[in-house]
Design an enzyme around this catalytic site. Sequence first.
Site, PDB file in Angstrom:
ATOM      1  N   SER A 257       0.847  -1.194   0.000  1.00 24.71           N
ATOM      2  CA  SER A 257       0.000   0.000   0.000  1.00 24.71           C
ATOM      3  C   SER A 257       0.889   1.252   0.000  1.00 24.71           C
ATOM      4  O   SER A 257       1.677   1.440  -0.910  1.00 24.71           O
ATOM      5  CB  SER A 257      -0.960  -0.043   1.190  1.00 24.71           C
ATOM      6  OG  SER A 257      -2.016   0.864   1.027  1.00 24.71           O
TER       7      SER A 257
ATOM      8  N   ASP B  83      -9.960  -3.845  -5.320  1.00 19.11           N
ATOM      9  CA  ASP B  83      -9.383  -3.028  -4.256  1.00 19.11           C
ATOM     10  C   ASP B  83      -9.864  -1.576  -4.369  1.00 19.11           C
ATOM     11  O   ASP B  83      -9.578  -0.904  -5.356  1.00 19.11           O
ATOM     12  CB  ASP B  83      -7.858  -3.071  -4.366  1.00 19.11           C
ATOM     13  CG  ASP B  83      -7.142  -2.406  -3.211  1.00 19.11           C
ATOM     14  OD1 ASP B  83      -7.808  -1.726  -2.404  1.00 19.11           O
ATOM     15  OD2 ASP B  83      -5.910  -2.562  -3.123  1.00 19.11           O
TER      16      ASP B  83
ATOM     17  N   HIS C  97      -7.900  -5.279  -1.218  1.00 20.88           N
ATOM     18  CA  HIS C  97      -6.650  -4.734  -0.706  1.00 20.88           C
ATOM     19  C   HIS C  97      -5.851  -5.745   0.098  1.00 20.88           C
ATOM     20  O   HIS C  97      -4.622  -5.699   0.115  1.00 20.88           O
ATOM     21  CB  HIS C  97      -6.976  -3.510   0.156  1.00 20.88           C
ATOM     22  CG  HIS C  97      -5.810  -2.597   0.381  1.00 20.88           C
ATOM     23  ND1 HIS C  97      -5.162  -1.941  -0.652  1.00 20.88           N
ATOM     24  CD2 HIS C  97      -5.170  -2.211   1.519  1.00 20.88           C
ATOM     25  CE1 HIS C  97      -4.191  -1.192  -0.161  1.00 20.88           C
ATOM     26  NE2 HIS C  97      -4.163  -1.353   1.148  1.00 20.88           N
TER      27      HIS C  97
END
Length: 688
Positions: A538, A624, A659
């Site tokens: 991320s 995501d 995610h």
Amino acid sequence: MTNDTPQPPVAARRPHVFSHHGVEIEDPYFWLRDQSYPKVDDADVLAHLNAENAYFEAQMKPYAPLVETLFQEMKARLKEDESSVPQKDGNYLYWRRFEKGAQYKQWMRKPVTGGADQVILDEAKEAEDTDFFRLGEIAITEDDRIMAWSSDTDGSERFTIHFRDLETGENLTDTIPGTLGGMVFSKDGRNLFYGLVNDNWRIDRIMRHTMGTPVATDQTIYVESDPGFQAGVGMTHDRNWIVVAVGDNETSEVRLIPSTNPRAEPILVRARQKGIEYDVEAHGDTLFIHTNDISPQFRLVTASIASPGEWVERIAPSPTFYMTDVTTFADFFVVEGRDNGLDQIELHSYEGGPARRIAFPEASYSAGLDENPEYGVSTLRLSYESMVTPDTIAEYDLATGAMKTLKVQEIPSGYDASQYVTERIEITARDGVKVPVSVVYRKDFRKDGNGPLYVYGYGAYGIAIPPGFSTLRLSLLDRGFAFAIAHIRGGDDLGQQWHLDGKLTKRTNTFNDFIDCTRGLIDLGFARPGRVVAAGGSAGGELMGVVANMDPGLWGAIAAHVPFVDVLNTMLDASLPLTPGEFPEWGNPIEDKAAFDLIRSYSPYDQVKAQDYPPILATAGLNDPRVTYWEPAKWIAKLRATKTDANIMLFKTNMGAGHGGKSGRFESLREEAEEFAFFLWQLGMAEQ
């Protein structure tokens, strides 16, 4: 080279030019963003993603036995019939368990007075007809009768709330789609408060559902008009107040609703003020407010319910102790925080007097309150671990100060902590700031510069990375690796100022710290350039992209999971779910030319250049909502077309996940095994 040698996909370059602040930017891979997102049905986009997945599989195929070996090692360290320590909450003991071979948990309870175990939620059963399942929240009414629970079945983080009668085991007809975040019942159990997401995946309203009534008639309790703020709902620990909290990455605002009067008008504690964060607990008629209003170290203030905005200092900010949380109990309250980056737990009397700090045995560790659902307690449930000590659940006796171990994480295949060493090292960054690094390795690891070394980093949003235990990394440690966590600026490992010194105009400190920590470890003999692998996800994936651009020769390989690498384009698009709320962290390049220039100067996608790069593995989730799949897709395409080396670039998209990657405890292990196998392959250690 033979004809059957797998060839990397070549993404077409299609003209796309935009200008902002007088700067013209070419983006030939813009087309990889499906314009109907969050629906992804563009044939060219899907064909490219499937080609990337096929290339990933083809390149990894020779290492499938290694992946399987690593997977079996990781799986063997998990206790398959794992169970949490039962915890009392009212009339019942609650716990969670895995049955042998199960991918998903069962949620259990039984009466305190004795009786049969009851499965109140079987995740595996709920996941039977879907490739993805993630449980969101569970809430149970105070009379123990009705349970609300939420689930996501595609990784998009849009959860559906369901209700179940726990006495009969029957599901109720009430179903609420499109939710996110916490949910709480009113005192009488007739009303459920929850957050609703809009089309842009922002929780912009808090709703109240009355049991047995149509969802279409649910009442709107609060609406947030600022697209940069999101709303959430919770409850004070005494369960007397429903908490409606809104905020972005630097500012918060709280309203309270009596849980005995769910239709009451919410009470505003204090109106939002840019840069001031606060959260609220309660004890009787007094609010306990944890805030950074006068110091980034935070302080504790109190206020009356009658005058919630009139704050009186209870605990002043400390230059050395960073206060992270406050929890009220019936007879005392607990302050959690960090001293020099190490977790501390302090017990305080409502009557005043010195705090009692709980002592922990190691020089580097992670500790905090565990589940303590009841307000009136004589013992506290704590969790403790270090990079060599498995997760430990303990019970602290408030009267005697005695600590009783309730459970230590079991590792069925065996684990001898005495064979491993952990260190906490301070490395001086290029601007003279000392950055802590936590390292673990086997006792027989030699600091002779031959490595190999794995360095992990995140460095954003004020999120600290604790020096905790991992059974997964043992597969690397036992193959001769040292594993390091760089506690770089951007997180709040050393306090909120540590976060402030790695955001906005100081963002480059984060990247410099990671490189400087790695080079510092090399100077100490942990590795040499090219024998270091690095990983992050991320915002940590953004970090990976930046350091690959800045110092490519340092890394033997890099793994960037769901990486935030197309920073400029994302921050210029206020229609994306998270962008408006991200401006306090990264800056607003839409309105601010200086922010535009700074972000462009480090955005990994924008800074790809004609140079040698290390081997890179990137991952994405098609659904995501946090980091969209096209960011790594564009980045890898541009890297392949621009770089000057022959090193491999792999890109894998989970076509049915978000995610967090695949759901299920074993499926996620396999993805970890793939990353480790990639690193071993690139370092010439695939036979080990």
